[in-house]
Motif scaffolding. Sequence first.
Motif, PDB file in Angstrom:
ATOM      1  N   LEU A 187     -11.082 -31.773  23.065  1.00 29.58           N
ATOM      2  CA  LEU A 187     -11.625 -31.173  21.848  1.00 29.58           C
ATOM      3  C   LEU A 187     -10.630 -30.196  21.243  1.00 29.58           C
ATOM      4  O   LEU A 187     -10.419 -30.167  20.018  1.00 29.58           O
ATOM      5  CB  LEU A 187     -12.945 -30.464  22.169  1.00 29.58           C
ATOM      6  N   TRP A 188     -10.005 -29.385  22.094  1.00 33.20           N
ATOM      7  CA  TRP A 188      -9.041 -28.384  21.629  1.00 33.20           C
ATOM      8  C   TRP A 188      -7.829 -29.037  20.968  1.00 33.20           C
ATOM      9  O   TRP A 188      -7.446 -28.688  19.842  1.00 33.20           O
ATOM     10  CB  TRP A 188      -8.616 -27.533  22.823  1.00 33.20           C
ATOM     11  N   HIS A 189      -7.229 -30.007  21.655  1.00 30.78           N
ATOM     12  CA  HIS A 189      -6.019 -30.633  21.119  1.00 30.78           C
ATOM     13  C   HIS A 189      -6.309 -31.401  19.826  1.00 30.78           C
ATOM     14  O   HIS A 189      -5.518 -31.329  18.864  1.00 30.78           O
ATOM     15  CB  HIS A 189      -5.412 -31.567  22.161  1.00 30.78           C
ATOM     16  N   LEU A 190      -7.422 -32.107  19.794  1.00 29.66           N
ATOM     17  CA  LEU A 190      -7.750 -32.858  18.589  1.00 29.66           C
ATOM     18  C   LEU A 190      -8.106 -31.918  17.439  1.00 29.66           C
ATOM     19  O   LEU A 190      -7.730 -32.163  16.282  1.00 29.66           O
ATOM     20  CB  LEU A 190      -8.905 -33.819  18.867  1.00 29.66           C
ATOM     21  N   ALA A 191      -8.817 -30.828  17.733  1.00 23.96           N
ATOM     22  CA  ALA A 191      -9.142 -29.848  16.697  1.00 23.96           C
ATOM     23  C   ALA A 191      -7.880 -29.182  16.152  1.00 23.96           C
ATOM     24  O   ALA A 191      -7.805 -28.852  14.959  1.00 23.96           O
ATOM     25  CB  ALA A 191     -10.098 -28.793  17.253  1.00 23.96           C
ATOM     26  N   SER A 192      -6.885 -28.980  17.005  1.00 20.30           N
ATOM     27  CA  SER A 192      -5.617 -28.410  16.545  1.00 20.30           C
ATOM     28  C   SER A 192      -4.936 -29.346  15.555  1.00 20.30           C
ATOM     29  O   SER A 192      -4.410 -28.903  14.524  1.00 20.30           O
ATOM     30  CB  SER A 192      -4.695 -28.149  17.748  1.00 20.30           C
ATOM     31  N   VAL A 193      -4.967 -30.632  15.849  1.00 21.90           N
ATOM     32  CA  VAL A 193      -4.381 -31.612  14.930  1.00 21.90           C
ATOM     33  C   VAL A 193      -5.168 -31.644  13.622  1.00 21.90           C
ATOM     34  O   VAL A 193      -4.582 -31.675  12.530  1.00 21.90           O
ATOM     35  CB  VAL A 193      -4.341 -33.000  15.583  1.00 21.90           C
ATOM     36  N   VAL A 194      -6.494 -31.617  13.727  1.00 20.57           N
ATOM     37  CA  VAL A 194      -7.344 -31.633  12.528  1.00 20.57           C
ATOM     38  C   VAL A 194      -7.060 -30.419  11.648  1.00 20.57           C
ATOM     39  O   VAL A 194      -6.964 -30.522  10.419  1.00 20.57           O
ATOM     40  CB  VAL A 194      -8.832 -31.674  12.922  1.00 20.57           C
TER      41      VAL A 194
END
Length: 283
Positions: A187-194
């Motif tokens: 969730l953290w890594h994908l939210a950072s990309v988003v």
Amino acid sequence: MDLAPEELQFLSIPYILSESISIPQRSPKAFNLITVALIFPLSFAILAHSLFTPPILNQLESHPLADPAQTHHEWTLLLTFEFFYLIFLFAFSLLSTAAVVFTVASLYTSKPVSFSLTISAIPKVFKRLFTIFAWIALLMFVYDALLIAFLFMFFIAVDTQNIVLSFLAFMVILVLLLGVHVYITALWHLASVVSVLEPIYGLAAMKKSYELLKGRINMAFILILGYLAICGVIGGIFGSLSLFYYVCKSYHHQGIDKSALQDHLGGYLGEYVPSIQMENFDA
């Protein structure tokens, strides 16, 4: 990356990994500069921390000083070092993430790519990533509190020989470690990309990340578990360097003066270190 957007959903993990490896070849100069300026310092900091901190910490725990003031001073120095290390780690982790995500997105959209353009975009991207980090840190605080609570429950159950409670607590701990922790990381890594690629950040980016993970949780788990496994292997290799030092010393028939080594390690903590030549480390 040359596929149509509607075809990207069918990509497999091997294809994603092979494509990720080939991305730096499309702009080697930019990625080389990002590696030298951001990723190498981060890697060296982690390496130095893994090599120097455990021996010093072990010395403080196994050889406490009689003077409480000196002991307090040494612990203060160590904790101060840990504080600045975490600040450095946090800053360069976010900077590296911002640089890599922005550069890859520029390549995907056929925008000009250069190290100077990436660096100029980082200040605006950094704020977005920091907001994500703050929310994830709060979420991890709740996660850690639950994990500690169930660990405490598990130890009490084992001590009281309550088989049912110990089994339930163990299963919850297993789910927290292998399920919740991996999911939060994804969730953290994908939210950072988003937060870098879309005009949203903070809770909105986390919500979008949660929605994007639906239907692709299995793939995310495999990628994150692989990432954690690689980190574990690298950490083990870093730790083996210390052991390899003793292997080399033994191969050359050079002993280790543990007292001299303890004094040498104590010098990093501000202790008084007698004038010792390097040869004194050899028995």
